[in-house]
Write a protein that holds these residues in place. Structure first.
Motif, PDB file in Angstrom:
ATOM      1  N   ASP A   1       0.228  15.883   2.406  1.00 43.07           N
ATOM      2  CA  ASP A   1      -0.074  16.379   3.749  1.00 43.07           C
ATOM      3  C   ASP A   1       0.926  16.496   4.883  1.00 43.07           C
ATOM      4  O   ASP A   1       2.241  16.513   4.155  1.00 43.07           O
ATOM      5  CB  ASP A   1      -1.305  15.391   4.471  1.00 43.07           C
ATOM      6  CG  ASP A   1      -0.624  14.128   4.730  1.00 43.07           C
ATOM      7  OD1 ASP A   1       0.528  13.905   4.807  1.00 43.07           O
ATOM      8  OD2 ASP A   1      -1.574  12.944   4.723  1.00 43.07           O
TER       9      ASP A   1
ATOM     10  N   GLN B   1      -2.987   7.039   3.512  1.00 45.16           N
ATOM     11  CA  GLN B   1      -1.820   6.523   3.967  1.00 45.16           C
ATOM     12  C   GLN B   1      -1.494   7.042   5.502  1.00 45.16           C
ATOM     13  O   GLN B   1      -0.995   6.436   6.142  1.00 45.16           O
ATOM     14  CB  GLN B   1      -0.685   6.303   2.949  1.00 45.16           C
ATOM     15  CG  GLN B   1      -0.857   5.503   1.796  1.00 45.16           C
ATOM     16  CD  GLN B   1      -1.726   5.869   0.682  1.00 45.16           C
ATOM     17  OE1 GLN B   1      -2.140   7.055   0.806  1.00 45.16           O
ATOM     18  NE2 GLN B   1      -2.101   5.169  -0.236  1.00 45.16           N
ATOM     19  N   THR B   2      -1.918   8.220   5.578  1.00 44.81           N
ATOM     20  CA  THR B   2      -1.388   8.897   6.812  1.00 44.81           C
ATOM     21  C   THR B   2      -2.526   8.430   8.021  1.00 44.81           C
ATOM     22  O   THR B   2      -1.958   8.289   9.057  1.00 44.81           O
ATOM     23  CB  THR B   2      -1.762  10.442   6.679  1.00 44.81           C
ATOM     24  OG1 THR B   2      -0.570  10.880   5.648  1.00 44.81           O
ATOM     25  CG2 THR B   2      -1.459  11.327   8.050  1.00 44.81           C
TER      26      THR B   2
ATOM     27  N   HIS C   1       8.629   2.722   8.140  1.00 46.34           N
ATOM     28  CA  HIS C   1       8.746   2.318   9.428  1.00 46.34           C
ATOM     29  C   HIS C   1       8.333   3.443  10.446  1.00 46.34           C
ATOM     30  O   HIS C   1       8.565   3.380  11.637  1.00 46.34           O
ATOM     31  CB  HIS C   1      10.304   2.103   9.841  1.00 46.34           C
ATOM     32  CG  HIS C   1      10.585   0.703   9.061  1.00 46.34           C
ATOM     33  ND1 HIS C   1      10.431  -0.612   9.285  1.00 46.34           N
ATOM     34  CD2 HIS C   1      11.312   0.684   7.713  1.00 46.34           C
ATOM     35  CE1 HIS C   1      10.873  -1.188   8.442  1.00 46.34           C
ATOM     36  NE2 HIS C   1      11.395  -0.756   7.259  1.00 46.34           N
ATOM     37  N   GLY C   2       7.918   4.480  10.124  1.00 46.82           N
ATOM     38  CA  GLY C   2       7.252   5.583  10.988  1.00 46.82           C
ATOM     39  C   GLY C   2       8.289   6.871  10.988  1.00 46.82           C
ATOM     40  O   GLY C   2       9.320   6.407  11.131  1.00 46.82           O
ATOM     41  N   THR C   3       7.480   7.889  11.571  1.00 49.22           N
ATOM     42  CA  THR C   3       8.445   9.128  11.545  1.00 49.22           C
ATOM     43  C   THR C   3       8.810   9.154  13.218  1.00 49.22           C
ATOM     44  O   THR C   3       8.614  10.183  13.978  1.00 49.22           O
ATOM     45  CB  THR C   3       7.677  10.528  11.068  1.00 49.22           C
ATOM     46  OG1 THR C   3       6.332  10.293  11.647  1.00 49.22           O
ATOM     47  CG2 THR C   3       7.535  10.248   9.725  1.00 49.22           C
TER      48      THR C   3
ATOM     49  N   ASN D   1      -3.858   5.690   7.872  1.00 50.58           N
ATOM     50  CA  ASN D   1      -3.369   4.146   8.433  1.00 50.58           C
ATOM     51  C   ASN D   1      -1.944   4.491   9.315  1.00 50.58           C
ATOM     52  O   ASN D   1      -1.849   3.457  10.084  1.00 50.58           O
ATOM     53  CB  ASN D   1      -2.714   3.492   6.983  1.00 50.58           C
ATOM     54  CG  ASN D   1      -2.554   1.888   7.176  1.00 50.58           C
ATOM     55  OD1 ASN D   1      -3.414   1.372   8.031  1.00 50.58           O
ATOM     56  ND2 ASN D   1      -1.730   1.459   6.687  1.00 50.58           N
ATOM     57  N   ALA D   2      -1.196   5.097   8.933  1.00 53.82           N
ATOM     58  CA  ALA D   2       0.044   5.458   9.639  1.00 53.82           C
ATOM     59  C   ALA D   2      -0.313   5.984  11.205  1.00 53.82           C
ATOM     60  O   ALA D   2       0.247   5.331  12.110  1.00 53.82           O
ATOM     61  CB  ALA D   2       1.048   6.243   9.183  1.00 53.82           C
TER      62      ALA D   2
ATOM     63  N   SER E   1       1.440   5.318  -1.048  1.00 55.32           N
ATOM     64  CA  SER E   1       0.829   6.671  -1.754  1.00 55.32           C
ATOM     65  C   SER E   1       1.577   6.944  -2.915  1.00 55.32           C
ATOM     66  O   SER E   1       2.570   6.468  -3.506  1.00 55.32           O
ATOM     67  CB  SER E   1       1.025   8.016  -0.845  1.00 55.32           C
ATOM     68  OG  SER E   1       2.173   8.203  -0.680  1.00 55.32           O
TER      69      SER E   1
ATOM     70  N   LYS F   1       2.602   4.798  13.850  1.00 54.86           N
ATOM     71  CA  LYS F   1       3.727   5.078  13.105  1.00 54.86           C
ATOM     72  C   LYS F   1       3.828   6.653  12.774  1.00 54.86           C
ATOM     73  O   LYS F   1       4.834   7.000  12.451  1.00 54.86           O
ATOM     74  CB  LYS F   1       3.877   4.204  11.627  1.00 54.86           C
ATOM     75  CG  LYS F   1       3.913   2.672  11.815  1.00 54.86           C
ATOM     76  CD  LYS F   1       4.052   2.193  10.284  1.00 54.86           C
ATOM     77  CE  LYS F   1       4.466   0.523  10.560  1.00 54.86           C
ATOM     78  NZ  LYS F   1       4.330   0.154   9.158  1.00 54.86           N
ATOM     79  N   TYR F   2       2.944   7.404  13.157  1.00 56.96           N
ATOM     80  CA  TYR F   2       3.029   8.792  12.986  1.00 56.96           C
ATOM     81  C   TYR F   2       2.078   9.504  14.175  1.00 56.96           C
ATOM     82  O   TYR F   2       0.744   9.081  14.140  1.00 56.96           O
ATOM     83  CB  TYR F   2       2.541   9.238  11.691  1.00 56.96           C
ATOM     84  CG  TYR F   2       2.583  10.490  11.401  1.00 56.96           C
ATOM     85  CD1 TYR F   2       3.701  11.325  11.528  1.00 56.96           C
ATOM     86  CD2 TYR F   2       1.149  11.258  11.061  1.00 56.96           C
ATOM     87  CE1 TYR F   2       3.420  12.720  11.332  1.00 56.96           C
ATOM     88  CE2 TYR F   2       1.024  12.481  10.928  1.00 56.96           C
ATOM     89  CZ  TYR F   2       2.198  13.241  11.199  1.00 56.96           C
ATOM     90  OH  TYR F   2       2.138  14.970  10.868  1.00 56.96           O
TER      91      TYR F   2
ATOM     92  N   ARG G   1       2.116  14.768   6.909  1.00 64.55           N
ATOM     93  CA  ARG G   1       3.321  13.751   7.201  1.00 64.55           C
ATOM     94  C   ARG G   1       4.102  13.712   5.856  1.00 64.55           C
ATOM     95  O   ARG G   1       5.515  13.620   6.247  1.00 64.55           O
ATOM     96  CB  ARG G   1       2.326  12.410   7.293  1.00 64.55           C
ATOM     97  CG  ARG G   1       3.086  11.315   7.251  1.00 64.55           C
ATOM     98  CD  ARG G   1       2.431   9.929   7.852  1.00 64.55           C
ATOM     99  NE  ARG G   1       3.100   8.722   7.516  1.00 64.55           N
ATOM    100  CZ  ARG G   1       2.794   7.869   6.343  1.00 64.55           C
ATOM    101  NH1 ARG G   1       1.999   8.469   5.435  1.00 64.55           N
ATOM    102  NH2 ARG G   1       3.475   6.820   5.999  1.00 64.55           N
TER     103      ARG G   1
ATOM    104  N   ASP H   1       0.872  -1.300   0.116  1.00 60.90           N
ATOM    105  CA  ASP H   1       0.087   0.017  -0.038  1.00 60.90           C
ATOM    106  C   ASP H   1       0.883   1.185  -0.046  1.00 60.90           C
ATOM    107  O   ASP H   1       1.504   1.690   1.108  1.00 60.90           O
ATOM    108  CB  ASP H   1      -0.904  -0.113   1.371  1.00 60.90           C
ATOM    109  CG  ASP H   1      -1.846   1.175   1.251  1.00 60.90           C
ATOM    110  OD1 ASP H   1      -2.120   1.825   0.213  1.00 60.90           O
ATOM    111  OD2 ASP H   1      -2.095   1.482   2.482  1.00 60.90           O
TER     112      ASP H   1
END
Lengths: 137, 73
Positions: free
Chosen positions: A72, B36-37, A135-137, B39-40, A4, B45-46, A74, A2
């Motif tokens: 956005d 996706q944000t 893996h995330g911020t 989902n994160a 973006s 994850k965010y 993120r 998945d």
């Protein structure tokens, strides 16, 4: 997986940069000279042309299958962190190139160290962003 | 986020389903971020900005502390 639009775009940029500049350096380095020759400039122009074509075609394919190209907060945070990682590589490369300019004859090594630093910094910037997306911020 | 386990967690996934099985895309469209944000955020994850956190709470019609939990060390 998945992903973006932005993440797919980063993969296109990463593979495009890797492919085009691997070809460029593999072609130019065996023909290295003390200074940059006209044929090196031609090869560089061809590499830039390939890069534009590959990235343009890649983004068209992505846009056809995934027309949502929203970004956005993120995406902006990940882009900033990626740029920060890449900037260290670029700074190190610039100082290495300056050192080479002082210690060697001609401009071939200097210009190609600068170019390699820029390519490497772009690769690090993109790879860091891809890591953060997974893996995330 | 950062080092160690995330200290801000959330129940967005369960709360979405409780609100008529709202999809990630529907929530994303309402709060102005990508799917996706969302989902994160759900996967810890965010950690969203305060503004987006309030928008999520408002979209789910719940107070902020019902959606997000801050875990003390």
């Amino acid at each position: 997986m998945d992903m973006s639009f932005k993440e797919k775009s980063l993969w296109v940029q990463l593979l495009g940069l890797l492919g085009v500049y691997a070809w460029y350096f593999a072609t130019v380095l065996p023909a290295a000279a003390p200074s940059v020759m006209p044929q090196h400039v031609v090869l560089f122009a061809v590499a830039v042309g390939y890069l534009v074509a590959v990235q343009g075609a890649g983004h068209i394919v992505i846009a056809v299958f995934d027309p949502r190209d929203d970004t956005d907060e993120r995406d902006r945070l990940i882009a900033l962190k990626g740029a920060y990682a890449g900037s260290w590589v670029l700074a190190a490369g610039v100082f290495t190139a300056l050192y080479a300019a002082i210690g060697t004859e001609g401009n071939f090594l200097f210009t190609h160290l600068l170019l390699a630093s820029w390519v490497l910094s772009c690769l690090v910037e993109i790879a860091a962003q891809l890591y953060l997306y997974r893996h995330g911020t | 986020m950062g080092k160690g386990a995330p200290r801000i967690s959330n129940d967005i996934r369960a709360l979405r389903f409780a609100r008529g099985e709202m999809t990630q895309q529907a929530l994303a469209d309402r709060i102005g971020v990508t799917r996706q944000t969302v989902n994160a955020i759900e996967g810890n994850k965010y950690s969203p900005s305060l503004e987006v956190a309030f928008r999520i709470a408002r979209a789910l019609e719940l107070p902020l502390e019902k959606v997000f939990q801050y875990e003390e060390d």
